[in-house]
Design an enzyme around this catalytic site. Sequence first.
Site, PDB file in Angstrom:
ATOM      1  N   HIS A 150       6.556  -6.435   2.709  1.00  0.00           N
ATOM      2  CA  HIS A 150       5.342  -7.168   2.443  1.00  0.00           C
ATOM      3  C   HIS A 150       4.329  -6.206   2.943  1.00  0.00           C
ATOM      4  O   HIS A 150       3.023  -6.720   3.387  1.00  0.00           O
ATOM      5  CB  HIS A 150       5.266  -8.746   3.274  1.00  0.00           C
ATOM      6  CG  HIS A 150       6.353  -9.258   3.077  1.00  0.00           C
ATOM      7  ND1 HIS A 150       6.343 -10.162   2.063  1.00  0.00           N
ATOM      8  CD2 HIS A 150       7.615  -9.410   3.591  1.00  0.00           C
ATOM      9  CE1 HIS A 150       7.200 -10.783   2.042  1.00  0.00           C
ATOM     10  NE2 HIS A 150       8.125 -10.469   2.872  1.00  0.00           N
TER      11      HIS A 150
ATOM     12  N   SER B  66     -13.286  17.338  -3.564  1.00  0.00           N
ATOM     13  CA  SER B  66     -14.284  16.494  -4.303  1.00  0.00           C
ATOM     14  C   SER B  66     -15.255  17.196  -4.733  1.00  0.00           C
ATOM     15  O   SER B  66     -15.480  18.301  -4.255  1.00  0.00           O
ATOM     16  CB  SER B  66     -14.547  15.396  -3.364  1.00  0.00           C
ATOM     17  OG  SER B  66     -15.756  14.918  -3.814  1.00  0.00           O
TER      18      SER B  66
ATOM     19  N   GLU C 105      -1.479  10.280  -7.370  1.00  0.00           N
ATOM     20  CA  GLU C 105      -2.027   9.082  -8.126  1.00  0.00           C
ATOM     21  C   GLU C 105      -1.952   9.025  -9.737  1.00  0.00           C
ATOM     22  O   GLU C 105      -1.629   8.194 -10.256  1.00  0.00           O
ATOM     23  CB  GLU C 105      -3.690   9.307  -7.983  1.00  0.00           C
ATOM     24  CG  GLU C 105      -4.159   8.947  -6.846  1.00  0.00           C
ATOM     25  CD  GLU C 105      -5.636   9.453  -6.172  1.00  0.00           C
ATOM     26  OE1 GLU C 105      -6.655   8.459  -6.579  1.00  0.00           O
ATOM     27  OE2 GLU C 105      -5.634  10.421  -5.963  1.00  0.00           O
TER      28      GLU C 105
ATOM     29  N   LYS D 274     -13.409  15.780   1.237  1.00  0.00           N
ATOM     30  CA  LYS D 274     -12.310  15.197   0.974  1.00  0.00           C
ATOM     31  C   LYS D 274     -11.221  16.111   0.553  1.00  0.00           C
ATOM     32  O   LYS D 274     -11.395  17.219   0.372  1.00  0.00           O
ATOM     33  CB  LYS D 274     -12.790  14.427  -0.554  1.00  0.00           C
ATOM     34  CG  LYS D 274     -13.648  13.205  -0.431  1.00  0.00           C
ATOM     35  CD  LYS D 274     -13.175  12.292   0.458  1.00  0.00           C
ATOM     36  CE  LYS D 274     -11.947  11.626  -0.182  1.00  0.00           C
ATOM     37  NZ  LYS D 274     -12.426  10.933  -1.568  1.00  0.00           N
TER      38      LYS D 274
END
Length: 465
Positions: free
Chosen positions: A155, A276, A289, A282
């Site tokens: 969970h 970025s 992804e 970043k």
Amino acid sequence: MTLWSGRMGVEPAEVMMAFSASLDVDRRLAGDDVQASMAHVRGLGRSGILPEAEVDVLLAALGTVDEELSSGNFAFGAQDEDVHTAIERRVTEIAGDTGARLHTGRSRNDQVATALRLYTRRELAALARAVLGLQATLLDRARGVGEARLPGYTHLQRAQPVLLAHHLLAHGWALGRDVDRIADALARLDVSPLGAGALAGSSLPLDPDGTAADLGFARRFENSMDAVSDRDFVAESLFVCALLGVHLSRLGEEIVLFSSDEFGFYRLDDAWATGSSMLPQKKNPDVAELARGKAGRLVGHLAGFLTTLKGLPLSYNRDLQEDKEPLFDALDQVSLACRAIDGLVSSLVFELDTMRAAADAPVLAAVDLAEWLVERGTPFRQAHGIVGSLVRASLAGGAPLVELVTASPELGPEAAELLAPGAASARRRTPGGAGSAAVAVQLDRYAARLASDEARLAGIPAHNT
Ligand code: ARG
């Protein structure tokens, strides 16, 4: 000129041709089509349908086509509806009247099914090799981290400490099932449709067994109508790609989570991260992804193609031409995703101290306390209650769990030792479980399985024979 111009009184409508042409997609079957055409011609020779001299002329012309294709000198024409038309056109240009005999006893229906099976056999085997590569990387990383531990989650809540090796191999075993599925799919697709003709075979004495053997297929079709309409191998390949994509997506999602500052368990290597365009600080896990994102596309290809198949009557229908785009894209994308995730995982930096600190939170050994009580005769449900109320009291009153356990009349100082760092994962003894001894066995079993899967796939040609 079309292949069927004798039947029609006029030139085909331009939009009709634009709508039905598939050359842009199926040109990558060119090499497979040449191989299948050569096998067909040799078969026509063995059956005595074509004299040896004509067989030689056709094989030489196909050889020239093959060279033109591999050197990039093959000129596809605006009129070429698909790759099969283009190759037959070129053979006829080279071999003249003899070229016009190439299509004897054959239809594009059995021809395209044959070429696509050859392509899929090779590409699925290549995909399996990419998956095996990623599995080997996971083994390597698992071996390299020894007894390192992190919390295991259910969970997405911390549940019990597990060895990092155990966690990594959990992904590896899922990938092993993908390899298994590829091997199964390969065994089922190993059937030659050549000789099925348009749908019913031929009145000429073709030799489908001989052409099947020539192309390295395990067997020929049993039913010519099934042979030209069967695209189960495409659907199965799409399923294999989709599920593999889902596995990579789950691994990717975990890398995204674990490399966040909130977790801080993984650090991405600079070569495998992106920056970025605006925010100078970043460092983003785009590879992970994209692996997650591609899964949507892969599942879409499977759902889309099953929908294409579902209403089709026997036997060949032009709808089947829609098989190639999803198949090619799925195989391309998922094998690239495999290799990218492989690179990402190979180069991940494991923040072992952060993981260990999280894994050593005493509360993660709560079930070990309950099991300690069980070993001394307390029924589990009661033991669960005793430990649960100590956890609740610790959270409510701020007293460390270890103090409450030490002071507990049921538990006491000996039980409190179970809360020491590493004690819980050391005690796990179930075979296949997350304890040190079991994980050592698992590493060996995983390595053996990997070696046998590698051997299993070694027999499948990586290139056209
Ligand atoms: N390009 C077609 C395909 O991929 C080849 C078969 C066409 N056959 C036909 N009878 N129109 O399915």
